[in-house]
Design an enzyme around this catalytic site. Structure first.
Site, PDB file in Angstrom:
ATOM      1  N   ASN A   1       2.600   4.728 -10.327  1.00 48.11           N
ATOM      2  CA  ASN A   1       1.355   4.664 -11.101  1.00 48.11           C
ATOM      3  C   ASN A   1       0.112   4.554 -10.215  1.00 48.11           C
ATOM      4  OD1 ASN A   1      -0.398   3.682 -13.560  1.00 48.11           O
ATOM      5  ND2 ASN A   1      -0.562   2.073 -12.012  1.00 48.11           N
TER       6      ASN A   1
ATOM      7  N   ASN B   1       0.880  -1.163   0.000  1.00 49.39           N
ATOM      8  CA  ASN B   1       0.000   0.000   0.000  1.00 49.39           C
ATOM      9  C   ASN B   1       0.921   1.217   0.000  1.00 49.39           C
ATOM     10  OD1 ASN B   1      -1.559   2.180   0.713  1.00 49.39           O
ATOM     11  ND2 ASN B   1      -2.684   1.115   2.312  1.00 49.39           N
ATOM     12  N   VAL B   2       0.870   2.013  -1.053  1.00 47.44           N
ATOM     13  CA  VAL B   2       1.844   3.106  -1.190  1.00 47.44           C
ATOM     14  C   VAL B   2       1.693   4.190  -0.122  1.00 47.44           C
ATOM     15  CG1 VAL B   2       2.289   2.772  -3.669  1.00 47.44           C
ATOM     16  CG2 VAL B   2       0.468   4.361  -2.937  1.00 47.44           C
TER      17      VAL B   2
ATOM     18  N   TYR C   1      -8.492  15.143  -6.696  1.00 49.30           N
ATOM     19  CA  TYR C   1      -7.676  14.406  -7.677  1.00 49.30           C
ATOM     20  C   TYR C   1      -6.759  15.373  -8.452  1.00 49.30           C
ATOM     21  CZ  TYR C   1      -6.743  11.157 -11.588  1.00 49.30           C
ATOM     22  OH  TYR C   1      -6.147  10.354 -12.534  1.00 49.30           O
TER      23      TYR C   1
ATOM     24  N   ALA D   1      -5.729  18.311  -7.548  1.00 50.17           N
ATOM     25  CA  ALA D   1      -4.696  18.844  -6.643  1.00 50.17           C
ATOM     26  C   ALA D   1      -3.586  17.813  -6.446  1.00 50.17           C
ATOM     27  CB  ALA D   1      -5.309  19.221  -5.297  1.00 50.17           C
ATOM     28  N   SER D   2      -3.966  16.551  -6.321  1.00 48.65           N
ATOM     29  CA  SER D   2      -2.942  15.503  -6.118  1.00 48.65           C
ATOM     30  C   SER D   2      -2.054  15.388  -7.352  1.00 48.65           C
ATOM     31  CB  SER D   2      -3.598  14.154  -5.794  1.00 48.65           C
ATOM     32  OG  SER D   2      -4.210  13.588  -6.943  1.00 48.65           O
ATOM     33  N   LYS D   3      -2.661  15.476  -8.534  1.00 46.86           N
ATOM     34  CA  LYS D   3      -1.890  15.299  -9.773  1.00 46.86           C
ATOM     35  C   LYS D   3      -1.055  16.542 -10.100  1.00 46.86           C
ATOM     36  CE  LYS D   3      -3.241  11.083 -10.721  1.00 46.86           C
ATOM     37  NZ  LYS D   3      -2.291   9.972 -10.654  1.00 46.86           N
TER      38      LYS D   3
ATOM     39  N   ILE E   1      -8.214   7.442 -20.573  1.00 50.40           N
ATOM     40  CA  ILE E   1      -7.708   6.118 -20.955  1.00 50.40           C
ATOM     41  C   ILE E   1      -8.726   5.077 -20.487  1.00 50.40           C
ATOM     42  CG2 ILE E   1      -5.775   4.492 -20.757  1.00 50.40           C
ATOM     43  CD1 ILE E   1      -4.913   7.218 -21.986  1.00 50.40           C
TER      44      ILE E   1
ATOM     45  N   SER F   1      -1.845  13.472 -14.582  1.00 50.67           N
ATOM     46  CA  SER F   1      -3.085  13.492 -15.378  1.00 50.67           C
ATOM     47  C   SER F   1      -3.202  14.874 -16.006  1.00 50.67           C
ATOM     48  CB  SER F   1      -4.288  13.249 -14.461  1.00 50.67           C
ATOM     49  OG  SER F   1      -5.475  13.585 -15.138  1.00 50.67           O
TER      50      SER F   1
END
Ligand code: NAP
Length: 248
Positions: A91, A64-65, A156, A158-160, A189, A143
């Site tokens: 990833n 778990n990262v 999402y 903000a994280s990317k 994708i 992304s």
């Protein structure tokens, strides 16, 4: 030049399925030893069995990262078992989409923890090995919404976007030691992540894609392989969009 990863060791996080699995497969087809790693033991085992049936060189470890101890164990074991780590692909990623006014703290925290802190933890844990080798490549899967933002995806996006800042900073820290850090920013994708979107949302995305079709995991995988290869040795700190022209 043929892209050949013989005698190279590659970790791909979140590689049980989707884009990560395709990235791992593409490296394995190019001769690399791939370390498959994902949060779920069952899907990971299934993927490892498929790889072994294909004759690919691989090992698998649940990780778990977001868990510092598991991440440190993954990197340490890889180095101990394989003797080097040549490519790290961050990833693993999740979405928890909703408008900001409805977003729970937990929706924010888990997305940032997985998509951004996860890459921080794996990168920090592997840096000393890369530095010792004075060679290597780190590729982070961002992304296009990390560049543009997207309504309903503030956590999402903000994280990317954070991942871009992290990668560009680390690229500057590691460049003097011949270690490249780049990002791939996919558009839409076709994977489990996008499958769950309603048809009208998918159609809206399609309207905005100049090439008029959705991408496949191999479109991202081919770009990752290129960035990790000697063909891209003079590229670092860059975001490569793989999005059918959605964001120009
Ligand atoms: P996916 O099919 O859902 O695969 C993601 C994998 O990561 C899953 O196996 C998932 O496991 C795993 N994972 C989730 N949380 C984890 C954690 N804490 N530690 C380790 N593994 C974890 O998604 P995908 O579409 O292939 O996406 C791969 C990457 O591309 C992500 O970073 C995503 O943000 C990015 N991306 C995708 C698209 C797209 O259109 N698909 C576009 C832009 C960017 P479980 O499913 O068991 O939780």
């Amino acid at each position: 030049m043929q892209i050949d990863f013989t005698n190279k060791n590659v970790i791909v996080t979140g590689s049980s399925q989707g884009i990560g699995k395709k990235i791992a497969e593409t490296f394995a087809e190019s001769g690399a030893h791939v370390v498959l790693t994902d949060i779920d033991q069952e899907t990971l085992e299934k993927t490892k069995n498929e790889f072994e049936e294909e004759g690919y060189a691989c090992t698998a470890q649940v990780c778990n990262v977001t868990n510092k101890t598991e991440v440190q164990k993954l990197i340490k074991n890889t180095y101990a078992e394989l003797g080097s780590l040549d490519v790290l692909v961050n990833n693993a990623g999740i979405t928890k989409d909703t408008l900001l006014m409805r977003m729970k703290d937990e929706d924010w925290d888990t997305v940032i923890e997985t998509n951004l802190k996860g890459a921080f933890l794996t990168t920090r844990a592997s840096i000393r090995y890369f530095l010792k080798q004075r060679a290597g490549s780190i590729i982070n899967i961002s992304s296009v919404v990390g560049l543009t933002g997207n309504a309903g995806q503030s956590n999402y996006s903000a994280s990317k976007a954070g991942l871009i800042g992290l990668s560009k900073s680390v690229a500057q820290e590691l460049a003097p030691r011949n270690i490249n850090v780049n990002l791939v920013a996919p558009g839409f994708i076709k994977t489990k992540m996008t499958e769950k979107l309603p048809e009208d949302v998918k159609n809206k995305y399609l309207d905005n894609i100049p090439l008029k079709y959705f991408g496949a995991p191999e479109d991202v995988a081919n770009t990752v392989i290129f960035l990790a290869s000697p063909l891209a040795k003079y590229i670092t700190g860059q975001v490569i969009k793989v999005d059918g022209g959605m964001v120009m």
